[in-house]
Write a protein that holds these residues in place. Structure first.
Motif, PDB file in Angstrom:
ATOM      1  N   THR A 106      38.696  45.372  82.902  1.00  0.00           N
ATOM      2  CA  THR A 106      39.520  46.442  83.475  1.00  0.00           C
ATOM      3  C   THR A 106      40.734  46.738  82.607  1.00  0.00           C
ATOM      4  N   THR A 107      41.424  45.686  82.183  1.00  0.00           N
ATOM      5  CA  THR A 107      42.634  45.898  81.381  1.00  0.00           C
ATOM      6  C   THR A 107      42.295  46.447  79.995  1.00  0.00           C
TER       7      THR A 107
ATOM      8  N   TYR B  54      43.050  40.791  75.938  1.00  0.00           N
ATOM      9  CA  TYR B  54      43.288  41.176  77.331  1.00  0.00           C
ATOM     10  C   TYR B  54      42.613  40.165  78.250  1.00  0.00           C
ATOM     11  N   LYS B  55      42.966  40.229  79.539  1.00  0.00           N
ATOM     12  CA  LYS B  55      42.446  39.216  80.454  1.00  0.00           C
ATOM     13  C   LYS B  55      41.065  39.552  80.992  1.00  0.00           C
TER      14      LYS B  55
ATOM     15  N   GLU C  41      41.725  50.193  80.582  1.00  0.00           N
ATOM     16  CA  GLU C  41      43.050  50.791  80.771  1.00  0.00           C
ATOM     17  C   GLU C  41      43.748  50.997  79.431  1.00  0.00           C
ATOM     18  N   ALA C  42      43.710  49.971  78.585  1.00  0.00           N
ATOM     19  CA  ALA C  42      44.390  50.039  77.287  1.00  0.00           C
ATOM     20  C   ALA C  42      43.760  51.097  76.385  1.00  0.00           C
TER      21      ALA C  42
END
Length: 228
Positions: A96-97, A92-93, A100-101
């Motif tokens: 936060t992402t 992920y980048k 979320e995942a």
């Protein structure tokens, strides 16, 4: 003198203004916290294959790897990265992402800074199925900082010192705790937010944050292993 010794330069070059714990964010519907490893090494076990997420391009992850190199040496850090790669992590980048995942069950756990969870809890409520897990006295439980210093060439040293004193005031330290859910760097501020483990209860490694400066060495390791 107001700042915890862990969060300041031994050579008086910089001070921390807030603290961030490395944690494993995990999905509470998919994993029992008691089943999570207490060592960062536990996540290299093949049972975690396809279940993890990380963000190798993210600065906080790279600081974590830098700490790993300092604490356990270059070869052990390389071994850990390769062990995670063998478990096919999703990339992920940023933090936060990853959170979320984890929340939507795309992965079961991910390597992040602690305070990202609280943004989702504030937005989605207590039913958001993610919580933080701390490992024990290794790079996975390190406390990093947002830090600041004063340039030697400044013509405004008095104003700079006043600004730093302001950042260390009870008002602003409480702001970091209450609004960002970060950790205070001064000992007079209490942490009482739900799900935010007090610093005194986190078993952190002993590390001089000055030694996290070799970013290029960390990037080289991540490139050579194929993480980047």
């Amino acid at each position: 003198e107001d700042v915890d010794l862990r969060f300041q330069s031994p050579d008086d070059l910089w001070i921390g203004i807030s603290g961030r714990a490395r944690v494993i964010a995990f999905n509470t519907n998919m994993v029992e916290q008691d089943d999570l490893p207490n060592s960062i090494w536990g996540f290299t076990d093949p049972q975690w294959k396809g279940r993890l997420g990380w963000a190798p391009t993210n600065g906080s992850f790279q600081a974590f790897i830098s700490a790993f190199r300092v604490l356990e040496g270059e070869e052990k850090a390389r071994e850990w990265v390769e062990g995670i790669l063998n478990n096919d992590p999703r990339t992920y980048k940023n933090n936060t992402t990853i959170v979320e995942a984890v929340g939507r069950g795309e992965i079961e756990a991910g390597f992040v800074n602690h305070y990202y969870l609280f943004r989702f809890l504030a937005e989605k409520g207590e039913d958001f199925p993610v919580r933080n897990h701390h490992t024990t006295a290794d790079a996975g439980s390190m406390i990093n900082i947002a830090g600041t210093g004063i340039l030697d060439v400044t013509d405004n040293r008095e104003k700079a010192e006043n600004f730093l004193n302001y950042l260390l005031s009870s008002e602003i330290q409480n702001y970091f705790v209450q609004n960002n859910k970060e950790y205070p760097v001064t000992p007079d501020i209490e942490v009482d937010s739900p799900h935010l483990l007090p610093l005194s209860k986190i078993k952190t490694p002993e590390i001089d944050l000055t030694y996290l400066e070799d970013l290029e060495g960390t990037l080289e390791l991540l490139r050579e292993t194929g993480a980047l």
